[in-house]
Write a protein that holds these residues in place. Structure first.
Motif, mmCIF file in Angstrom:
data_model
loop_
_atom_site.group_PDB
_atom_site.id
_atom_site.type_symbol
_atom_site.label_atom_id
_atom_site.label_comp_id
_atom_site.label_asym_id
_atom_site.label_seq_id
_atom_site.Cartn_x
_atom_site.Cartn_y
_atom_site.Cartn_z
ATOM 1 N N HIS A 1 -28.719 0.852 -9.378
ATOM 2 C CA HIS A 1 -26.842 0.725 -8.921
ATOM 3 C C HIS A 1 -26.642 0.200 -9.881
ATOM 4 N N SER A 2 -25.190 -0.137 -9.727
ATOM 5 C CA SER A 2 -23.903 -0.235 -11.435
ATOM 6 C C SER A 2 -23.095 -1.939 -11.025
ATOM 7 N N TYR A 3 -23.261 -2.440 -12.225
ATOM 8 C CA TYR A 3 -23.271 -3.436 -12.563
ATOM 9 C C TYR A 3 -21.416 -3.776 -12.570
ATOM 10 N N VAL A 4 -21.508 -2.916 -12.771
ATOM 11 C CA VAL A 4 -19.992 -2.190 -13.555
ATOM 12 C C VAL A 4 -19.028 -1.513 -13.110
ATOM 13 N N ASP A 5 -17.276 -1.864 -13.607
ATOM 14 C CA ASP A 5 -16.472 -0.691 -12.810
ATOM 15 C C ASP A 5 -16.936 0.360 -13.476
ATOM 16 N N LEU A 6 -17.646 1.642 -13.186
ATOM 17 C CA LEU A 6 -18.216 3.352 -12.630
ATOM 18 C C LEU A 6 -16.528 4.262 -14.204
ATOM 19 N N ALA A 7 -14.806 3.672 -12.999
ATOM 20 C CA ALA A 7 -14.644 4.558 -13.198
ATOM 21 C C ALA A 7 -13.872 4.357 -15.090
ATOM 22 N N LEU A 8 -14.048 3.035 -15.454
ATOM 23 C CA LEU A 8 -14.332 2.810 -16.863
ATOM 24 C C LEU A 8 -14.720 3.272 -18.527
ATOM 25 N N CYS A 9 -14.226 3.682 -19.242
ATOM 26 C CA CYS A 9 -15.056 4.783 -20.583
ATOM 27 C C CYS A 9 -16.465 3.942 -20.426
ATOM 28 N N THR A 10 -16.995 4.720 -21.445
ATOM 29 C CA THR A 10 -18.549 4.141 -21.535
ATOM 30 C C THR A 10 -18.200 2.840 -22.960
ATOM 31 N N GLN A 11 -17.330 3.125 -23.014
ATOM 32 C CA GLN A 11 -17.119 1.698 -24.604
ATOM 33 C C GLN A 11 -16.725 0.334 -23.810
ATOM 34 N N GLU A 12 -15.872 0.376 -22.528
ATOM 35 C CA GLU A 12 -15.604 -0.789 -21.768
ATOM 36 C C GLU A 12 -16.989 -1.076 -21.283
ATOM 37 N N ARG A 13 -17.566 0.264 -20.754
ATOM 38 C CA ARG A 13 -18.749 -0.308 -19.544
ATOM 39 C C ARG A 13 -20.012 -0.543 -20.225
ATOM 40 N N GLN A 14 -20.224 -0.849 -21.478
ATOM 41 C CA GLN A 14 -20.620 -1.380 -22.426
ATOM 42 C C GLN A 14 -20.834 -2.865 -23.232
ATOM 43 N N THR A 15 -19.154 -2.990 -22.936
ATOM 44 C CA THR A 15 -18.115 -4.373 -23.819
ATOM 45 C C THR A 15 -19.096 -5.556 -22.774
ATOM 46 N N ARG A 16 -18.249 -4.908 -21.513
ATOM 47 C CA ARG A 16 -18.545 -5.824 -20.723
ATOM 48 C C ARG A 16 -20.059 -6.456 -19.613
ATOM 49 N N LEU A 17 -21.033 -5.307 -20.144
ATOM 50 C CA LEU A 17 -22.386 -5.800 -19.689
ATOM 51 C C LEU A 17 -23.015 -6.320 -20.678
ATOM 52 N N LEU A 18 -22.125 -6.329 -22.473
ATOM 53 C CA LEU A 18 -23.492 -6.971 -23.046
ATOM 54 C C LEU A 18 -22.633 -8.369 -23.123
ATOM 55 N N ASP A 19 -21.315 -8.647 -22.707
ATOM 56 C CA ASP A 19 -20.528 -9.516 -21.927
ATOM 57 C C ASP A 19 -21.355 -10.717 -21.342
ATOM 58 N N THR A 20 -21.109 -9.504 -19.929
ATOM 59 C CA THR A 20 -22.263 -10.828 -18.972
ATOM 60 C C THR A 20 -23.168 -10.715 -19.007
ATOM 61 N N HIS A 21 -24.006 -9.698 -19.022
ATOM 62 C CA HIS A 21 -25.580 -9.557 -19.023
ATOM 63 C C HIS A 21 -26.473 -9.326 -19.709
ATOM 64 N N GLY A 22 -26.143 -9.645 -20.652
ATOM 65 C CA GLY A 22 -25.989 -9.474 -22.363
ATOM 66 C C GLY A 22 -27.524 -8.464 -23.268
ATOM 67 N N PHE A 23 -26.616 -7.323 -22.286
ATOM 68 C CA PHE A 23 -27.769 -6.028 -22.653
ATOM 69 C C PHE A 23 -26.924 -4.810 -22.883
ATOM 70 N N LEU A 24 -27.302 -3.477 -23.706
ATOM 71 C CA LEU A 24 -26.630 -2.764 -23.777
ATOM 72 C C LEU A 24 -27.016 -1.767 -23.343
ATOM 73 N N CYS A 25 -25.919 -0.979 -22.171
ATOM 74 C CA CYS A 25 -26.627 0.020 -21.714
ATOM 75 C C CYS A 25 -26.947 1.400 -22.560
ATOM 76 N N GLU A 26 -27.586 1.765 -22.390
ATOM 77 C CA GLU A 26 -28.076 3.326 -23.260
ATOM 78 C C GLU A 26 -28.504 4.483 -21.538
ATOM 79 N N CYS A 27 -27.865 4.209 -20.267
ATOM 80 C CA CYS A 27 -28.072 5.275 -19.918
ATOM 81 C C CYS A 27 -28.176 6.283 -19.449
#
Length: 652
Positions: A394-420
């Motif tokens: 499932h998604s941890y972030v708002d899917l209405a965001l563009c890729t750069q914003e999603r990846q930045t938020r995931l890196l800040d909150t969960h510590g990984f760079l999404c490569e889905c």
């Protein structure tokens, strides 16, 4: 909400400690010692109308998912083919708490809500004035006489919450009020204090499960004849200590956090006697505390492998686990009302191209003629068809965001760079008209066609192309503008939005609407060649339209609100096209259907009969689309979904 993904100090999830069947076998170990399946998990009878699919096609013991090792640690795998809308598993929280904004004082000394909010049950989240499953409206809530903070809809909820989660939290509120008598009660003033109620409720729950482990075991033995598809998963104490954490520098606690720590250590050794805790040595208190958290160094036979950890560090680790694994509990309108610790659900990894969504079963249900009070149940539901062997995400972030914003938020909150797949260029494509001048409202029109609206002749006469979703919603989908020009437009838009907010505060409705309209025009202005310079699905434009829609609705401008809502639905249909069923799309479609219906009967507007018929047909299509989505995202028994039947009948 991930147990194993990312850099952390703990080993992957001990497979034998999970409440879901695993393909692994062998000795159950963790960094903090050997676990015990007897203490790890328990099962409670589920409500049969919300059970997972039949076990004959499922995996081990009838479950729809199993736990398997992988490159990122253990993760959840579909054990069979799962159709869209199927309930995969449902989980009770280890602990949960109502969401209270920092600095909020909810009620005065007499118990009256100073903010005018309706009371909500601390245990089951049932809200004052709502109807229960028997159709009775509950308007009388009781309050804890000790702390005067927690409210309950019934004696049953109060009694269960006291022993399971509230006892330690109650002592904190009582002592905190004595420290700050002017605040009644004193809620969190800082982000660090904001976590204290859930921290205390989690520790209370862990201690209760350990102290009551024999009763839990007897309960499991009594349920041997119950099919596991009729059960709700509830995780035990050892499972919490396996949640993912990240190395973080310890920050000394505030006065409130120090009080919480002292209460935790005293509560850890508390027995049947009230004086027992006072006689215990500091060393025994710390040892008992760490044992309850799951960090008991005595569990290791090898001195070199023993873990040295203090109570402060255990609390810090719990806070880190909360940050990376907790779930925001939402109501039917998808508004956050609380947070919960669901270790079982935390097994699902993240993907920007998810195959699962989360929904919550709140309050009181009526099973077999009896009222059943329960904490918020998290339900994991397939949002599209899932094949056996496919990883559940499932998604941890708002899917209405563009890729750069999603990846930045995931890196800040969960510590990984999404490569889905969606984060890769061309990973998620949508079919749009080749002529970009025809993009506007096309996802909405296409959705109506799919639900029996109009005919598809117009679609057959168009040429289409596959477009990456992120290209359509980001600045890369803009024409004739460079980065500097885009930055200037966004800055001007933010200025106009701030002016609109100021006008709203001052009660200037006309000024608010004017500034928001001008902000939208910045993005919809055509270039010198007469072509629109920006994509109609540009993310910033969507954000402004949402604000404008709210202002229009507040001021009763229904026809203008319909126009903005159509654009918003079109954006959401595009950005969630790879998910197929998303709660935000369903809710916005619901609003659009209501606006269409409201416009038909609106007074003061001279609409032709042809226009009224068109609006009524659009309302029918919007409601039909809404129903298809919300049966999956909210469940067939949700009050909003049940109301849709009446709405569809009125537009027939």
């Amino acid at each position: 909400m991930n147990l194993t993904l990312g850099n952390n100090n703990t080993r992957p999830t001990p497979t034998g400690l999970c409440c879901i069947p695993s393909s692994d076998s062998g000795k159950v170990e963790s960094e903090f010692g050997v676990g015990n399946q007897h203490h790890a998990c328990r099962y409670l009878h589920a409500h049969r109308h919300a059970r997972p699919a039949e076990s004959k096609d499922g995996g081990p013991d009838g479950f729809n998912m199993t736990i398997q090792p992988g490159p990122h640690g253990h993760h959840a795998i579909a054990s069979r083919d799962i159709p869209a809308g199927s309930l995969i598993v449902q989980c009770l929280p280890l602990a949960h708490s109502i969401l209270v904004p920092p600095g909020t004082m909810m009620e005065d000394d007499e118990g009256d809500d100073v903010c005018g909010r309706r009371k909500r049950c601390t245990r089951c989240f049932f809200q004052e004035g709502d109807e229960d499953s028997s159709g009775m409206r509950r308007n009388t809530f009781g309050r804890c006489s000790k702390c005067r903070v927690a409210y309950y809809c019934s004696r049953s909820c109060q009694a269960e919450d006291w022993k399971e989660q509230h006892k330690l939290e109650c002592r904190y509120y009582v002592k905190r009020r004595k420290q700050s008598p002017q605040s009644t009660p004193l809620y969190a003033n800082t982000p660090q204090e904001d976590v204290i109620p859930l921290l205390l409720r989690t520790f209370n729950s862990l201690k209760y499960l350990r102290d009551d482990s024999d009763a839990v075991a007897r309960s499991q033995e009594d349920e041997t004849d119950t099919k596991q598809e009729d059960m709700i998963v509830s995780c035990g104490p050892h499972h919490f200590s396996s949640l993912m954490v990240s190395p973080e520098h310890y920050i000394p606690g505030s006065t409130a956090m120090k009080l919480a720590k002292d209460l935790i250590e005293s509560f850890a050794v508390r027995g049947t006697s009230s004086n027992h805790a006072k006689k215990e040595s500091t060393e025994n208190k710390i040892s008992a505390t760490l044992g309850i958290w799951g960090y008991n160094e005595c569990n290791s036979d090898n001195n070199d492998e023993r873990v040295s950890i203090t109570t402060d560090q255990a609390i810090q680790r719990a806070q880190s686990a909360f940050k990376k694994n907790n779930f925001g509990i939402v109501n039917s309108l998808h508004s956050p009302i609380g947070e919960g610790v669901y270790p079982c659900a935390a097994l699902l990894n993240h993907s920007c191209n998810p195959n699962c969504i989360l929904r919550y079963k709140l309050g009181v249900t009526n099973d077999f003629g009896e009222q059943q009070y329960h904490p918020p149940i998290l339900q994991i539901v397939a949002c599209r068809d899932i094949c056996a062997g496919e990883e559940l995400c499932h998604s941890y972030v708002d899917l209405a965001l563009c890729t750069q914003e999603r990846q930045t938020r995931l890196l800040d909150t969960h510590g990984f760079l999404c490569e889905c797949i969606r984060c890769k260029k061309g990973g998620c494509l949508i079919e749009l008209p080749k002529n970009r001048e025809e993009w506007e409202l096309w996802p909405l029109t296409s959705g109506y066609l799919a639900h029996g609206g109009g005919n598809d002749v117009d679609k057959k006469n168009r040429c289409f192309e596959k477009v990456d979703i992120d290209d359509a919603i980001s600045s890369t989908g803009c024409r004739q503008l460079n980065d500097l020009e885009m930055e200037h437009i966004n800055q001007q838009s933010h200025i106009l939005q701030r002016k609109a907010n100021q006008s709203m505060v001052e009660g200037d409705a006309a000024g608010e609407l004017y500034n928001l309209q001008k902000a939208i025009e910045l993005y919809t202005t055509r270039g010198n060649g007469g072509r629109k310079r920006l994509s109609p699905f540009y993310g910033q434009l969507y954000s402004v339209r949402c604000s404008y829609l709210s202002a229009l609705l507040a001021n009763g401008h229904i026809l203008q609100a319909i126009e903005q809502c159509e654009h918003i639905v079109s954006f959401l249909a595009l950005v969630f096209s790879h998910v197929q069923n998303h709660p935000l799309l369903g809710l916005q479609l619901y609003t659009l259907g209501d606006l269409y219906s409201g416009a038909v009967t609106m007074e003061g507007e001279s609409l032709s009969e042809e226009t009224k018929c068109s609006l009524k047909e659009k309302a029918r299509l919007a409601y039909a689309w809404t129903q298809r989505v919300m049966i999956i995202t909210h469940g067939a028994n949700d009050p909003m979904v049940r109301t849709l039947e009446d709405n569809l009948s009125s537009t027939a």
